[in-house]
Design a protein around this motif. Structure first.
Motif, PDB file in Angstrom:
ATOM      1  N   SER A  43      22.955 -20.804  12.194  1.00  0.00           N
ATOM      2  CA  SER A  43      22.905 -20.741  10.817  1.00  0.00           C
ATOM      3  C   SER A  43      23.455 -21.857   9.604  1.00  0.00           C
ATOM      4  CB  SER A  43      22.903 -20.071  10.378  1.00  0.00           C
ATOM      5  OG  SER A  43      21.485 -18.752  10.874  1.00  0.00           O
ATOM      6  N   LEU A  44      23.616 -22.860   9.027  1.00  0.00           N
ATOM      7  CA  LEU A  44      24.233 -23.619   9.112  1.00  0.00           C
ATOM      8  C   LEU A  44      23.779 -24.631   7.289  1.00  0.00           C
ATOM      9  CD1 LEU A  44      25.447 -27.172  10.383  1.00  0.00           C
ATOM     10  CD2 LEU A  44      24.090 -25.072  11.104  1.00  0.00           C
ATOM     11  N   LEU A  45      25.456 -24.774   6.209  1.00  0.00           N
ATOM     12  CA  LEU A  45      24.120 -25.135   4.667  1.00  0.00           C
ATOM     13  C   LEU A  45      25.268 -26.639   4.839  1.00  0.00           C
ATOM     14  CD1 LEU A  45      25.434 -23.208   2.415  1.00  0.00           C
ATOM     15  CD2 LEU A  45      23.444 -23.645   3.263  1.00  0.00           C
ATOM     16  N   THR A  46      23.956 -28.030   4.530  1.00  0.00           N
ATOM     17  CA  THR A  46      24.382 -28.842   4.458  1.00  0.00           C
ATOM     18  C   THR A  46      23.987 -29.364   2.858  1.00  0.00           C
ATOM     19  OG1 THR A  46      22.036 -29.616   5.286  1.00  0.00           O
ATOM     20  CG2 THR A  46      24.402 -29.585   6.593  1.00  0.00           C
ATOM     21  N   HIS A  47      24.805 -30.325   2.238  1.00  0.00           N
ATOM     22  CA  HIS A  47      24.496 -31.204   0.801  1.00  0.00           C
ATOM     23  C   HIS A  47      24.212 -32.550   0.847  1.00  0.00           C
ATOM     24  CE1 HIS A  47      26.163 -27.524  -0.004  1.00  0.00           C
ATOM     25  NE2 HIS A  47      27.306 -26.801   0.527  1.00  0.00           N
ATOM     26  N   ARG A  48      23.460 -33.252   0.555  1.00  0.00           N
ATOM     27  CA  ARG A  48      23.025 -34.331  -0.428  1.00  0.00           C
ATOM     28  C   ARG A  48      23.432 -34.187  -1.521  1.00  0.00           C
ATOM     29  NH1 ARG A  48      22.059 -37.682   3.792  1.00  0.00           N
ATOM     30  NH2 ARG A  48      21.434 -37.146   5.730  1.00  0.00           N
ATOM     31  N   ALA A  49      23.696 -35.426  -2.392  1.00  0.00           N
ATOM     32  CA  ALA A  49      24.031 -35.400  -3.842  1.00  0.00           C
ATOM     33  C   ALA A  49      23.148 -37.344  -3.897  1.00  0.00           C
ATOM     34  CB  ALA A  49      25.653 -35.446  -4.384  1.00  0.00           C
ATOM     35  N   ALA A  50      22.723 -37.182  -5.490  1.00  0.00           N
ATOM     36  CA  ALA A  50      22.512 -38.986  -5.982  1.00  0.00           C
ATOM     37  C   ALA A  50      23.133 -39.210  -7.686  1.00  0.00           C
ATOM     38  CB  ALA A  50      21.371 -38.985  -5.597  1.00  0.00           C
ATOM     39  N   HIS A  51      23.684 -39.653  -7.741  1.00  0.00           N
ATOM     40  CA  HIS A  51      23.883 -40.230  -9.013  1.00  0.00           C
ATOM     41  C   HIS A  51      22.777 -41.141  -9.538  1.00  0.00           C
ATOM     42  CE1 HIS A  51      28.325 -40.660  -9.040  1.00  0.00           C
ATOM     43  NE2 HIS A  51      27.870 -41.301  -7.776  1.00  0.00           N
ATOM     44  N   MET A  52      21.946 -39.798 -11.151  1.00  0.00           N
ATOM     45  CA  MET A  52      21.459 -40.599 -11.385  1.00  0.00           C
ATOM     46  C   MET A  52      20.861 -42.071 -11.956  1.00  0.00           C
ATOM     47  SD  MET A  52      18.863 -38.022 -10.846  1.00  0.00           S
ATOM     48  CE  MET A  52      18.182 -38.565 -12.668  1.00  0.00           C
ATOM     49  N   ASN A  55      33.052 -32.820  -3.800  1.00  0.00           N
ATOM     50  CA  ASN A  55      33.613 -31.746  -2.946  1.00  0.00           C
ATOM     51  C   ASN A  55      33.916 -30.155  -3.339  1.00  0.00           C
ATOM     52  OD1 ASN A  55      35.457 -30.344  -0.386  1.00  0.00           O
ATOM     53  ND2 ASN A  55      37.191 -30.133  -2.090  1.00  0.00           N
ATOM     54  N   SER A  56      34.045 -30.459  -4.411  1.00  0.00           N
ATOM     55  CA  SER A  56      33.944 -29.215  -5.950  1.00  0.00           C
ATOM     56  C   SER A  56      32.830 -28.629  -6.192  1.00  0.00           C
ATOM     57  CB  SER A  56      34.909 -29.175  -7.064  1.00  0.00           C
ATOM     58  OG  SER A  56      34.428 -27.766  -7.915  1.00  0.00           O
ATOM     59  N   VAL A  57      31.810 -29.257  -6.083  1.00  0.00           N
ATOM     60  CA  VAL A  57      30.649 -28.835  -6.188  1.00  0.00           C
ATOM     61  C   VAL A  57      29.963 -27.889  -4.830  1.00  0.00           C
ATOM     62  CG1 VAL A  57      27.864 -29.379  -6.668  1.00  0.00           C
ATOM     63  CG2 VAL A  57      29.533 -30.261  -8.157  1.00  0.00           C
ATOM     64  N   ASN A  58      30.010 -28.797  -3.775  1.00  0.00           N
ATOM     65  CA  ASN A  58      29.775 -28.446  -2.385  1.00  0.00           C
ATOM     66  C   ASN A  58      30.503 -27.043  -2.394  1.00  0.00           C
ATOM     67  OD1 ASN A  58      28.051 -30.202  -2.543  1.00  0.00           O
ATOM     68  ND2 ASN A  58      29.898 -32.108  -0.724  1.00  0.00           N
ATOM     69  N   ALA A  59      31.934 -27.253  -2.207  1.00  0.00           N
ATOM     70  CA  ALA A  59      32.519 -24.986  -2.235  1.00  0.00           C
ATOM     71  C   ALA A  59      31.151 -23.975  -3.055  1.00  0.00           C
ATOM     72  CB  ALA A  59      34.509 -25.894  -2.294  1.00  0.00           C
ATOM     73  N   ALA A  60      31.434 -25.146  -4.155  1.00  0.00           N
ATOM     74  CA  ALA A  60      31.207 -23.677  -4.784  1.00  0.00           C
ATOM     75  C   ALA A  60      29.585 -22.863  -4.278  1.00  0.00           C
ATOM     76  CB  ALA A  60      30.671 -24.609  -6.814  1.00  0.00           C
ATOM     77  N   PHE A  61      28.885 -24.214  -4.439  1.00  0.00           N
ATOM     78  CA  PHE A  61      27.872 -23.593  -3.488  1.00  0.00           C
ATOM     79  C   PHE A  61      27.882 -23.033  -2.208  1.00  0.00           C
ATOM     80  CE2 PHE A  61      24.955 -26.538  -6.862  1.00  0.00           C
ATOM     81  CZ  PHE A  61      23.942 -25.761  -6.853  1.00  0.00           C
ATOM     82  N   ALA A  62      28.450 -23.401  -1.006  1.00  0.00           N
ATOM     83  CA  ALA A  62      28.754 -22.635   0.139  1.00  0.00           C
ATOM     84  C   ALA A  62      29.193 -21.398  -0.385  1.00  0.00           C
ATOM     85  CB  ALA A  62      29.857 -23.627   0.841  1.00  0.00           C
TER      86      ALA A  62
END
Length: 282
Positions: free
Chosen positions: A250-259, A49-56
């Protein structure tokens, strides 16, 4: 009059079953609590949530266009892209210069000569993230359909079309856009590397060649970054959706994956939850 034996046995069996169900509730509640704790620890939802909010916030507030003299303030963000020219302005003035550290930041009215960062810092985004690979700019098309009024279709030489994806008559949600099928037109796909001048030149060529045309329905700009602290890959997508009604979303979306999701013992705790669920249903 007495009670029949079968009725009494049925009643007793039902009461015993209810008692067993009540006695199993603490075990079921414990299973749910353990699973919730495991999910919060393993998935690191607060970090996501913190990373998504930062990029947004970064893209909304800093990837601007519509600059006014003396050129220090852009008044428009990606949410105000309403036509193809707006998209090209946002890409060249806002997003592409922001998708890397091409010059070291300076304060306002600073007399320090602009300096280029070390080679490894060119792909740095938000101080702690590294961009992986080029930026991808892709689009999908609508499908041709027959117009209702064939006479006016022939008279004005117009083409009718319909959406192949989500309904754009109403503003779509981030979830709808993230899960929607994106039928990419590969011949239109563009890749932007770490060379700022060549990227700006490519964007000008896209505008000159009418890269966005009447068939364009969905434009997606994708950037992949890596966070060493979280050991996660993040895909940030900016979507521009052109509705057949004439509106633009226009809108943003995010996806994340653990390495390395199994680097700690927390994933194995999840196996205990499934073991508990199995016991409950056996």
């Amino acid at each position: 009059c007495g009670v029949r034996e079968d009725a009494l046995c049925t009643y007793i069996d039902r009461e015993i079953k209810i008692e067993q169900d009540v006695l199993s509730l603490p075990w079921a509640i414990l299973s749910v609590v353990l699973y919730a704790l495991m999910m919060l620890h393993h998935e690191r939802l607060s970090w996501h949530n913190s990373v998504n909010a930062a990029f947004a916030f970064h893209i909304r507030e800093n990837a601007n266009f519509g600059f006014t003299a003396p050129g220090n303030m852009g008044h428009m963000s990606y949410e105000e892209i309403i036509r193809p020219s707006s998209f090209y302005s946002w890409m060249s003035k806002g997003f592409v210069p922001l998708a890397g550290t091409f010059t070291l930041p300076r304060s306002e009215d600073s007399h320090i000569v602009p300096q280029h960062p070390p080679a490894g810092d060119i792909t740095k985004v938000l101080q702690h993230h590294r961009r992986i690979g080029p930026i991808k700019v892709a689009q999908s098309h609508v499908q041709d359909t027959e117009c209702v009024n064939r006479d006016l279709e022939a008279k004005f030489g117009i083409r009718c079309s319909s959406s192949k994806g989500i309904d754009l008559n109403l503003q779509p949600t981030q979830w709808q856009v993230a899960q929607a099928n994106f039928d990419e037109v590969t011949s239109k796909t563009q890749w932007l590397n770490s060379n700022l001048s060549s990227n700006l030149q490519k964007i000008r060529e896209m505008e000159r060649n009418l890269w966005i045309d009447s068939l364009t329905e969905h434009v997606k700009v994708s950037m992949l970054t890596y966070s060493a602290e979280g050991d996660m890959l993040y895909m940030t997508n900016m979507h521009v959706l052109y509705a057949r009604s004439g509106g633009t979303w226009s809108l943003l979306t995010h996806r994340a994956a653990h390495m390395q999701p199994y680097a700690t013992a927390s994933p194995y705790i999840g196996a205990l939850f499934y073991f508990q669920v199995t016991i409950l249903f056996v």
